[in-house]
Scaffold this active site. Structure first.
Site, PDB file in Angstrom:
ATOM      1  N   GLY A 184      -9.184  -3.920  -4.161  1.00  0.00           N
ATOM      2  CA  GLY A 184     -10.653  -3.471  -4.315  1.00  0.00           C
ATOM      3  C   GLY A 184     -11.426  -4.554  -4.811  1.00  0.00           C
ATOM      4  N   PRO A 225      -4.420  -6.701  -3.570  1.00  0.00           N
ATOM      5  CA  PRO A 225      -5.746  -7.084  -2.761  1.00  0.00           C
ATOM      6  C   PRO A 225      -5.770  -7.444  -1.399  1.00  0.00           C
ATOM      7  CG  PRO A 225      -4.608  -8.871  -3.777  1.00  0.00           C
ATOM      8  CD  PRO A 225      -3.661  -7.766  -3.892  1.00  0.00           C
ATOM      9  N   ARG A 274      -9.310  -7.415   1.048  1.00  0.00           N
ATOM     10  CA  ARG A 274     -10.585  -8.071   1.466  1.00  0.00           C
ATOM     11  C   ARG A 274     -10.901  -9.486   0.490  1.00  0.00           C
ATOM     12  NH1 ARG A 274     -14.983  -5.095   2.951  1.00  0.00           N
ATOM     13  NH2 ARG A 274     -14.025  -3.321   2.079  1.00  0.00           N
ATOM     14  N   CYS A 316     -22.682   0.421  25.002  1.00  0.00           N
ATOM     15  CA  CYS A 316     -24.089   1.434  25.072  1.00  0.00           C
ATOM     16  C   CYS A 316     -24.033   2.528  23.926  1.00  0.00           C
ATOM     17  CB  CYS A 316     -23.646   2.335  26.439  1.00  0.00           C
ATOM     18  SG  CYS A 316     -23.277   1.183  27.811  1.00  0.00           S
ATOM     19  N   TYR A 351     -10.926  -6.533   7.768  1.00  0.00           N
ATOM     20  CA  TYR A 351     -11.442  -5.357   8.423  1.00  0.00           C
ATOM     21  C   TYR A 351     -12.345  -5.584   9.509  1.00  0.00           C
ATOM     22  CZ  TYR A 351      -9.591  -3.672   3.841  1.00  0.00           C
ATOM     23  OH  TYR A 351      -8.551  -3.319   2.775  1.00  0.00           O
TER      24      TYR A 351
HETATM   25  C1  LIG Z   1      -7.164  -0.659   1.683  1.00  0.00           C
HETATM   26  C2  LIG Z   1      -6.153  -0.632   0.312  1.00  0.00           C
HETATM   27  C3  LIG Z   1      -5.914  -1.794  -0.334  1.00  0.00           C
HETATM   28  C4  LIG Z   1      -6.693  -2.704  -0.140  1.00  0.00           C
HETATM   29  O1  LIG Z   1      -7.871  -2.875  -0.494  1.00  0.00           O
HETATM   30  P1  LIG Z   1      -9.131  -3.902  -0.379  1.00  0.00           P
HETATM   31  O2  LIG Z   1     -10.354  -3.384  -0.819  1.00  0.00           O
HETATM   32  O3  LIG Z   1      -9.083  -4.516   0.776  1.00  0.00           O
HETATM   33  O4  LIG Z   1      -8.660  -5.198  -1.833  1.00  0.00           O
HETATM   34  C5  LIG Z   1      -5.071  -1.628  -1.490  1.00  0.00           C
HETATM   35  N1  LIG Z   1      -4.324  -0.723  -1.773  1.00  0.00           N
HETATM   36  C6  LIG Z   1      -4.249   0.515  -0.975  1.00  0.00           C
HETATM   37  C7  LIG Z   1      -3.367   1.949  -1.229  1.00  0.00           C
HETATM   38  C8  LIG Z   1      -5.430   0.557   0.084  1.00  0.00           C
HETATM   39  O5  LIG Z   1      -5.511   1.645   0.933  1.00  0.00           O
END
Ligand SMILES: *Cc1c(COP(=O)(O)O)cnc(C)c1O
Length: 408
Positions: free
Chosen positions: A238, A273, A275, A337, A365
């Site tokens: 996250g 992690p 993103r 479209c 993503y």
């Molecule tokens: C998507 C996800 C992540 C990764 O989240 P990021 O925001 O990309 O770091 C980690 N754990 C779980 C369970 C997820 O679904």
């Protein structure tokens, strides 16, 4: 974003000119910096003061060549489907490095996970726990189990990427955690290994991580009282990154804050992690087909990068070649479209028809969410390392698409 920079007025990824990659592999194309991916992984790995595992979230960017690089750095992996599990195996990653998350695991997915001896299956409901126990019994193995807790924390980001509020579909309510843990202890073929949470994505305030860790600590105090020993505490992923002007959270600070709250615990700290490892290490390169009033119509669409259409996400879009021409304010739109088919609502560019532009921050993503809508073949992926680049996924062809229907 430091791996994408201008050298002599032309955009480079590391030491390679984006133009050179585009002339070899065409557009649209995803381009990634190996150096930046490695550095981002190292930033997490080297910040752990206590024993821990950094499990890259495979859903952010699942190319097997990227997974190999991260395995080489010492990462584990967090998967959310049998498909991602098989990608890990294809990349030579063994089960003990893998955690399986997700709300809707099928019987077949659970069976594959158990028989591959993965590190933990993180369950999200009582029904799923019952299913894991049953499938483990049928296989004749003990399933390693984590319980995903929903700590009811609302992070400040788009509602589609919040996952830790009471009303989200994810995890088991914090208040029910102990009851569920006791239940697990009475079910056969399960080994309770840890507790997990993942409160959402693109988090730009450290307080949310502190709050989530404090919630986990509450549960651990209760399990201590029952003499239950766990092996890990999984705090999810996250960490937020800078797309336009958002705050980038330093992995070192995230880990410091979590370790501070959990300092008396001896369980392994797991982070997932996604993103923050690959987001700013990737760009989508596309060519302007037409200029029409305030629109730049480009050869990449929402099928290539859906984040703007899906989340109203903002990406920085830049000219590949700087010029002295006057900058125009443009909406960058695709050929699909749909009126929602845009990459940027407002960008200042000096490019003209036929020029290349780059959508930055597209590593996470991006390619993984691409589709074949409008029967568009998906873009290739190219990995840059220093002054070299190589294809790590070829461009799909229309023949590839048709073969699913013609080869019956
Ligand atoms: C998507 C996800 C992540 C990764 O989240 P990021 O925001 O990309 O770091 C980690 N754990 C779980 C369970 C997820 O679904």
């Amino acid at each position: 974003m430091n791996s994408f920079k201008y050298i002599d007025g032309t955009l480079h990824c590391e030491e390679v000119a984006i133009e050179d990659i585009a002339s070899k592999y065409g557009t649209p194309s995803y381009i990634y910096s190996e150096r930046e991916i490695r550095n981002n992984a190292k930033a997490y790995l080297s910040s752990l003061k206590k024993p821990g595992i950094i499990c890259f979230s495979v859903k952010a960017l699942s190319n097997i060549h990227i997974l190999k690089i991260l395995a080489n750095e010492g990462c584990g992996f967090d998967v959310v489907s049998a498909g991602e599990l098989q990608r890990c195996f294809e990349a030579g990653i063994s089960g003990e490095k893998i955690i399986f998350s997700g709300v809707g695991k099928s019987e077949q997915e659970i069976a594959l996970a158990i028989s591959s001896d993965i590190y933990s299956i993180n369950a999200e409901s009582v029904s799923e726990i019952n299913r894991i126990s049953k499938v483990a019994g049928e296989i004749g193995k003990v399933a390693p189990l984590g319980i995903r807790i929903n700590p009811d924390i609302s992070i400040a980001s788009h509602e589609y990427i919040q996952t830790g509020k009471k009303d989200d579909k994810f995890g088991i309510d914090l208040r029910d955690a102990l009851t569920v843990i006791k239940k697990v202890l009475n079910l056969p073929n399960l080994e309770l290994k840890g507790i997990a949470c993942h409160i959402g994505s693109q988090i730009s305030d450290l307080d949310f991580f502190k709050k989530a860790a404090a919630s986990m600590l509450e549960i651990l105090n209760e399990t201590d009282a029952l003499n239950i020993n766990l092996s890990f505490i999984d705090m999810g992923g996250g960490g937020g990154i800078t797309y336009i002007d958002e705050k980038h959270l330093d992995p070192k600070e995230i880990i410091e804050q979590i370790e501070k709250v959990l300092h008396e615990r001896s369980e392994l700290l797991v982070l997932e992690p996604g993103r923050s490892i690959v987001g700013n290490a990737g760009a989508l390169v596309t060519r302007i087909e037409y200029l029409k009033s305030s629109f730049a119509i480009v050869d990449a669409g929402m099928n290539d990068l859906i984040r703007p259409a899906l989340y109203k996400a903002k990406h920085k879009v830049v000219d590949v070649n700087l010029s002295s021409a006057k900058k125009k304010s443009l909406k960058i739109v695709g050929p699909i479209c749909e009126s929602g088919d845009y990459l940027s609502q407002e960008t200042e560019l000096n490019s003209v028809e036929g020029d290349l532009i780059a959508v930055l921050g597209a590593g996470a993503y991006g390619s993984v969410m691409s589709s074949n809508y409008n029967s568009r073949a998906r873009a290739p992926e190219i990995l840059v390392n220093g002054n070299e680049f190589r294809l790590i996924k070829r461009r799909e062809s229309v023949a590839d698409l048709l073969s699913l229907e013609t080869s019956l």
